[in-house]
Write an enzyme that holds these catalytic residues in place. Structure first.
Site, PDB file in Angstrom:
ATOM      1  N   HIS A   1       0.836  -1.169   0.113  1.00  0.00           N
ATOM      2  CA  HIS A   1       0.015   0.079  -0.199  1.00  0.00           C
ATOM      3  C   HIS A   1       0.892   1.144  -0.095  1.00  0.00           C
ATOM      4  CE1 HIS A   1      -3.434   2.605   1.136  1.00  0.00           C
ATOM      5  NE2 HIS A   1      -2.509   3.183   1.857  1.00  0.00           N
ATOM      6  N   GLU A   2       1.805   1.240   0.854  1.00  0.00           N
ATOM      7  CA  GLU A   2       2.842   2.505   0.935  1.00  0.00           C
ATOM      8  C   GLU A   2       3.707   2.623  -0.225  1.00  0.00           C
ATOM      9  OE1 GLU A   2       2.095   4.525   3.272  1.00  0.00           O
ATOM     10  OE2 GLU A   2       1.053   3.240   4.714  1.00  0.00           O
TER      11      GLU A   2
ATOM     12  N   HIS B   1       1.548   4.061  -3.005  1.00  0.00           N
ATOM     13  CA  HIS B   1       1.477   5.711  -2.900  1.00  0.00           C
ATOM     14  C   HIS B   1       2.784   6.505  -3.440  1.00  0.00           C
ATOM     15  CE1 HIS B   1      -1.878   6.683  -0.266  1.00  0.00           C
ATOM     16  NE2 HIS B   1      -1.627   5.959   0.613  1.00  0.00           N
TER      17      HIS B   1
ATOM     18  N   GLU C   1      -6.287   7.120  -1.374  1.00  0.00           N
ATOM     19  CA  GLU C   1      -6.187   5.902  -0.396  1.00  0.00           C
ATOM     20  C   GLU C   1      -6.811   4.639  -1.404  1.00  0.00           C
ATOM     21  OE1 GLU C   1      -4.540   5.367   2.304  1.00  0.00           O
ATOM     22  OE2 GLU C   1      -3.860   7.154   1.991  1.00  0.00           O
TER      23      GLU C   1
END
Length: 288
Positions: A143-144, A147, A222
């Site tokens: 997930h990071e 980003h 997100e």
């Protein structure tokens, strides 16, 4: 949450400092704010300048704010796994290897920041490493990394720059009108003090209202980071990570907004959250 809030707070601080400096220049030199076009140009320079200064400072400030320790040479199996996992995901996502750090916190937290896709930071808490399975932690890391790959910090900076520009422009336009009306009754010194006070007060108020826009944009991104993680490691791992976070929230009903967007409150509070409610994120992944 930590990544976004640190950026927003730093951005506000930089813009306010620049604003105070400009007001002092006006007071000392006797310069006037000038035409609307000149005011708009000044607002854009300060607005985007504040946002990009915050972005350039974000990596170092984030590390210092949590007392993070950069992993240069892994000292144990966990750190070795962490570096190996981030490296593999970075290659899959087509970005440079981020700096990886661990910081001491019982909370299940992680964040990514940095001005460039090839010069970024991924930091995880000890609480995340201790309380999540490897599959769940892998999903959080994905997930990071997503980003970073999506360029979310840069797009957030551009969004913040636009918002800053309008906040500064409207604040100073209104302050100029108030000060001009006051100048008929008071001296020049009083006029500048009124302009100074009104512009700063309005920047704080409009800055708070503008945060609803930036928080909405953050929540929107997100979902994209969740989808990116699902592509990197599979949606089931990402759903499992969110379910783990949901369980953690339910066992600690203190209303704390964690880095992965946990909060028990809805309605108006949700508008000020940088992350969507977990149930909405899980539902979106199930339909991915």
């Amino acid at each position: 949450m930590k990544r976004v809030m640190l950026f927003l707070i730093t951005n506000l601080a930089v813009v306010l400092v620049l604003s105070v400096v400009l007001n002092i220049v006006y007071a000392v030199t006797g310069m006037q704010p000038g035409s609307l076009s000149g005011l708009l140009v000044m607002a854009a320079v300060f607005g985007f300048g504040g946002a990009f200064i915050s972005l350039m400072m974000s990596k170092g400030m984030a590390l210092r704010s949590v007392g993070g320790m950069v992993i240069e040479s892994p000292r144990n199996e966990t750190e070795h796994w962490l570096l190996e996992t981030v490296s593999r995901q970075a290659q899959q996502a087509g970005i440079g290897m981020p700096t990886v750090a661990i910081y001491d916190s019982p909370d299940i937290n992680a964040f990514a920041t940095g001005a460039k896709r090839d010069d970024s930071l991924v930091a995880v808490s000890t609480g995340l490493l201790h309380n999540m399975t490897r599959d769940e932690a892998e999903a959080v890391l994905a997930h990071e990394v997503s980003h970073i790959a999506n360029g979310d910090m840069v797009t957030m900076t551009l969004m913040q720059g636009v918002v800053n520009t309008f906040v500064i422009f409207l604040s100073r336009f209104i302050a100029n009108m108030v000060a001009s009306n006051n100048s008929d009754e008071e001296g020049e010194g009083s006029n500048m003090m009124v302009y100074f006070a009104v512009s700063i007060a309005l920047e704080l108020v409009f800055g708070f209202l503008a945060s609803f826009i930036t928080m909405w944009y953050s929540r929107h991104r997100e979902f994209h980071a969740d989808a990116g993680a699902a592509r990197l490691v599979g949606k089931e791992k990402m759903i499992a990570a969110l379910e783990r976070l949901k369980m953690s929230q339910e066992s600690k009903l203190d209303g704390t907004m964690m880095a992965f967007g946990i909060n028990g409150k809805q309605s108006l509070t949700e508008l000020l959250m940088s992350h969507p409610p977990l149930d909405k994120r899980i539902a979106a992944l199930r339909n991915f």
